[in-house]
Scaffold this active site. Structure first.
Site, mmCIF file in Angstrom:
data_model
loop_
_atom_site.group_PDB
_atom_site.id
_atom_site.type_symbol
_atom_site.label_atom_id
_atom_site.label_comp_id
_atom_site.label_asym_id
_atom_site.label_seq_id
_atom_site.Cartn_x
_atom_site.Cartn_y
_atom_site.Cartn_z
ATOM 1 N N CYS A 2 0.845 -1.195 0.000
ATOM 2 C CA CYS A 2 0.000 0.000 0.000
ATOM 3 C C CYS A 2 0.885 1.251 0.000
ATOM 4 C CB CYS A 2 -0.922 0.121 1.202
ATOM 5 S SG CYS A 2 -1.965 -1.313 1.434
ATOM 6 N N TRP A 74 -3.073 -2.466 -1.564
ATOM 7 C CA TRP A 74 -2.785 -3.840 -1.979
ATOM 8 C C TRP A 74 -3.344 -4.702 -0.864
ATOM 9 C CZ3 TRP A 74 0.207 -8.007 -0.191
ATOM 10 C CH2 TRP A 74 0.457 -9.009 -1.135
ATOM 11 N N ASN A 98 -0.501 1.558 6.084
ATOM 12 C CA ASN A 98 0.252 0.571 5.314
ATOM 13 C C ASN A 98 0.837 -0.405 6.324
ATOM 14 O OD1 ASN A 98 2.032 -0.805 3.578
ATOM 15 N ND2 ASN A 98 3.622 0.735 3.832
ATOM 16 N N GLY A 99 0.613 -1.710 6.121
ATOM 17 C CA GLY A 99 1.165 -2.696 7.047
ATOM 18 C C GLY A 99 0.098 -3.640 7.565
ATOM 19 N N GLU A 482 15.851 -15.270 -13.991
ATOM 20 C CA GLU A 482 15.392 -13.881 -14.040
ATOM 21 C C GLU A 482 14.591 -13.608 -15.328
ATOM 22 O OE1 GLU A 482 14.994 -11.575 -12.098
ATOM 23 O OE2 GLU A 482 14.895 -9.745 -13.264
ATOM 24 N N LYS A 486 10.722 -12.448 -15.350
ATOM 25 C CA LYS A 486 10.253 -11.233 -16.031
ATOM 26 C C LYS A 486 9.076 -11.571 -16.940
ATOM 27 C CE LYS A 486 11.614 -8.982 -14.192
ATOM 28 N NZ LYS A 486 12.471 -8.685 -13.098
ATOM 29 N N GLU A 489 5.856 -12.537 -14.827
ATOM 30 C CA GLU A 489 5.186 -11.506 -14.030
ATOM 31 C C GLU A 489 4.530 -10.424 -14.870
ATOM 32 O OE1 GLU A 489 7.595 -9.417 -11.134
ATOM 33 O OE2 GLU A 489 9.302 -9.341 -12.474
ATOM 34 N N HIS A 505 16.545 -34.449 -16.603
ATOM 35 C CA HIS A 505 16.047 -35.063 -15.370
ATOM 36 C C HIS A 505 14.577 -34.751 -15.121
ATOM 37 C CE1 HIS A 505 20.059 -36.369 -14.322
ATOM 38 N NE2 HIS A 505 20.497 -35.150 -14.613
ATOM 39 N N LYS A 604 5.136 -3.444 -5.730
ATOM 40 C CA LYS A 604 6.571 -3.191 -5.882
ATOM 41 C C LYS A 604 7.361 -3.561 -4.624
ATOM 42 C CE LYS A 604 10.126 -1.444 -8.079
ATOM 43 N NZ LYS A 604 10.677 -2.288 -9.147
HETATM 44 O O1 M6R Z 1 12.835 -4.440 -3.291
HETATM 45 P P1 M6R Z 1 13.398 -5.830 -3.350
HETATM 46 O O2 M6R Z 1 14.538 -5.963 -4.267
HETATM 47 O O3 M6R Z 1 13.716 -6.372 -1.992
HETATM 48 O O4 M6R Z 1 12.214 -6.708 -3.930
HETATM 49 C C1 M6R Z 1 12.326 -8.088 -4.027
HETATM 50 C C2 M6R Z 1 11.255 -8.667 -4.902
HETATM 51 O O5 M6R Z 1 9.988 -8.422 -4.372
HETATM 52 C C3 M6R Z 1 11.314 -8.139 -6.330
HETATM 53 O O6 M6R Z 1 12.566 -8.347 -6.908
HETATM 54 C C4 M6R Z 1 10.226 -8.814 -7.192
HETATM 55 O O7 M6R Z 1 10.532 -10.158 -7.391
HETATM 56 C C5 M6R Z 1 10.061 -8.092 -8.529
HETATM 57 N N1 M6R Z 1 8.686 -8.089 -8.905
HETATM 58 C C6 M6R Z 1 10.806 -8.712 -9.641
HETATM 59 O O8 M6R Z 1 10.617 -8.077 -10.845
#
Ligand code: M6R
Length: 609
Positions: A2, A74, A98-99, A482, A486, A489, A505, A604
């Protein structure tokens, strides 16, 4: 998660809040709301969905209001709905949060017995009722807030407004980020700096256990016992344009293209090429810690965990240190063996990820030295670690991490060279050579970015497939993870990253003519084995999309598609290889029409467990 925002001052409050919340939407966007004053009374407007839905119900001519608060949500407690959206109200108070309030059920029980009525499923509504219940007994709002805090367990950042005192607001931080912006005759409070960056760069970071009293006259900060604290403001160097789209269609695309600049900023001032030295400056690790260090433990989540996996290779090879990598959310639950001979490094773009922060706290509780690799200056993780290595990537707005990852890899490379030299396991000549390659990196990334049209072309041919497999070995294996992350997501395509040698395997059973397989390969010692994996995929009808070093005619001849990256030293190949994979995910997503910058269900900064 949030995003919360508050403003008190002379400008139009409604537009200030909407503008601020737009820049905080990356933190959550399933509902939004604001509260402001209209003819002396607090008006609350809330709506399900993104901020644009809220904007539709706001007055076309917003009233003059001395202050206001806003929230972009969120969901944690209660589904996304208008009733569950913030701000929540009780009596003369409104509040955004937030929290998570862990003991909200028992608090709610007491308040129900007192006669309070609830309209939402949220833990937040309990907080505003709790403060109101105390406030109604008499005394100031600040005393009511203080007395409520001692009853609340959990992590929170809150902002409260009272109808009885429109020129002042109260914000509290305990476990969730909150930063104050100071302007001329105005004050801002927000979960993150971009919310007010176009109005002021003068900021005060609130610490856990601090209460901020904000008015147009300025800021007062108290601790939870009410003692006045003196806080220094800081001028931050980010400029507002850095937080805007700058002509790109999406923040994600802009952030992909910012990588040459971001990497220059990570390296800037940290290398002495002739001496073959990396200077960490403020991130310098204590001599005794380096001397004692027998092992490094890297922790992170998501993309930052992938950076940690690459970091293991770099630190082991360049600095000669044994390295373990942990997913931060698992770390503390396995009661890790830690001692003062370890160095725990937390990697986090935001510096607010709850699991990574908890991993750092676990290390500290065992007297283990800590370091963070972090982008956001003043974030919780950066403040709680003994030492912080800032990546200086600039604000990353798009939910999917891009420049944060490549700058983390750059930081890890710098750290490995630095430790290698201090531990006398890396020669001056070798360090000089590595620094030379690092300095060339931004230009090589620019070269890759120039070929975006080629990636777009590949994306247009493959965007309809439902599953993708990403295969690589060694240092490039985390990059395969990675690349797959990407893609999944932002495009919602199912994608898996695998060490190529593991394919036989199990995953090989998935291969058929509907499975594009992305291969990452450079001409290293396992190149021949990757070629064998490609042949195995081809024999089963799979399509091969390869990413290889320029001049690799062997791989080109057996691939359906090939994209070349410039030749690079092996330790830097993960950085270069990442760029086209980010572009591929981006263009597939754009072609599929998904919400690239704010993919569904994500936020985020994951500031809850
Ligand atoms: O802010 P941070 O790097 O600690 O965040 C970690 C993950 O939440 C973040 O990398 C997440 O996996 C992203 N959506 C990846 O694109």
């Amino acid at each position: 998660m949030c995003g919360i925002m508050g403003y008190v001052g002379h400008r139009n409050v409604v537009s200030m809040l909407v503008d601020g919340l737009r820049r905080l939407e990356y933190r959550g966007y399933d509902s939004a709301g604001i509260a402001y004053f209209e003819e002396g009374e607090i008006e609350v407007k809330r709506s399900v969905g993104k901020l644009s839905s809220l904007e539709e119900i706001l007055p076309p001519l917003p009233p003059d209001s001395p202050s206001g608060i806003g929230h972009t949500r969120w969901a944690t407690h209660g589904k996304p709905s208008e009733e569950n959206a913030h701000p929540h109200r009780s009596g003369s108070l409104v509040l955004v949060h937030n929290g998570i309030i862990e003991n909200y059920i028992s608090l709610k029980k007491g308040l129900l017995e007192e006669g309070h009525e609830f309209v939402s499923d949220t833990d937040t509504e309990v907080v505003v009722h709790l403060i109101d219940s105390i406030y109604q007994r008499g005394g100031s709002l600040e005393t009511a807030v203080k007395n409520a805090l001692v009853q609340m367990h959990g992590s929170y950042a809150i902002c409260v407004l009272s109808e009885k005192d429109p020129e002042r607001m109260i914000a509290v931080r305990s476990g969730c980020p909150l930063v104050i912006g100071l302007g001329k005759d105005e004050c801002f409070v927000a979960s993150d700096i971009p919310a007010f960056l176009s109005h002021t760069r003068e900021v005060v970071y609130l610490e856990d256990g601090e209460i901020a009293l904000l008015s147009a006259k300025g800021l007062e900060v108290l601790d939870f016992k009410g003692a006045r604290l003196s806080k220094e403001s800081q001028k931050i160097s980010w400029n507002p344009v850095m937080a805007e789209k700058g002509g790109y269609r999406h923040f994600l695309q802009k952030e992909i293209h910012e990588q040459p600049r971001a990497i220059v900023d990570t390296i800037r001032g940290r290398v002495a090429q002739e001496e073959g030295e990396v200077i960490l400056g403020a991130a310098e690790i204590n001599e005794a810690v380096v001397k004692r260090c027998k092992r490094v433990v890297l922790v992170g989540c998501g993309t930052s965990w992938h950076a940690a996996l690459v970091g293991k290779f770099l630190l082991e090879e360049i600095a000669g240190l044994p390295v373990e990598v942990d997913i931060a959310s698992e770390f503390r639950y396995r009661d890790p063996h830690l001692s003062s001979e370890d160095l725990v490094i937390g990697i986090s773009q935001s510096g607010e990820t709850a699991d990574t922060l908890a991993a750092i706290r676990e290390a500290k509780s065992k007297n283990t030295p800590t370091l963070s690799i972090c982008n956001v200056v003043g974030s919780s993780i950066s403040r709680e670690t003994d030492t912080v290595f800032y990546t200086h990537a600039g604000p990353e707005i798009s939910v999917a991490s891009t420049k944060a990852f490549t700058t983390q890899l750059t930081a890890l490379t710098l750290l490995a060279i630095h430790l290698g030299r201090r531990r006398a396991v890396l020669s001056k000549e070798k360090a000089q050579e590595m620094i030379h390659h690092l300095i060339l990196l931004p230009k090589q990334i620019e070269e890759i970015l120039r070929h975006e049209a080629r990636i777009e072309d590949i994306a247009k041919r493959y965007f309809r497939y439902r599953d993708f497999l990403y295969l690589a070995r060694g240092l490039l294996y985390p990059v395969a993870l990675e690349g797959a992350l990407k893609l999944k997501e932002i495009s919602y395509i199912h994608a898996e990253g695998y060490p190529a040698g593991e394919m036989k395997h199990g995953p090989i059973a998935l291969i058929d003519e509907n499975m594009p397989v992305v291969i990452l390969a450079t001409k290293d010692k396992v190149y021949g084995k990757v070629i064998s994996n490609v042949m195995e995929v081809k024999a089963r009808g799979g399509m091969i999309i390869s990413f290889a070093e320029e001049g690799d005619t062997d791989l080109a001849s057996i691939s359906d598609e090939i994209f070349f990256i410039p030749k690079v030293s092996p330790s830097l190949s993960p950085i270069l290889m990442t760029i086209p994979l980010q572009m591929l995910a981006y263009h597939i997503s754009v072609t599929r029409g998904t919400d690239v910058d704010q993919p569904r269900n994500l936020a985020k900064s994951v500031t809850v467990e």
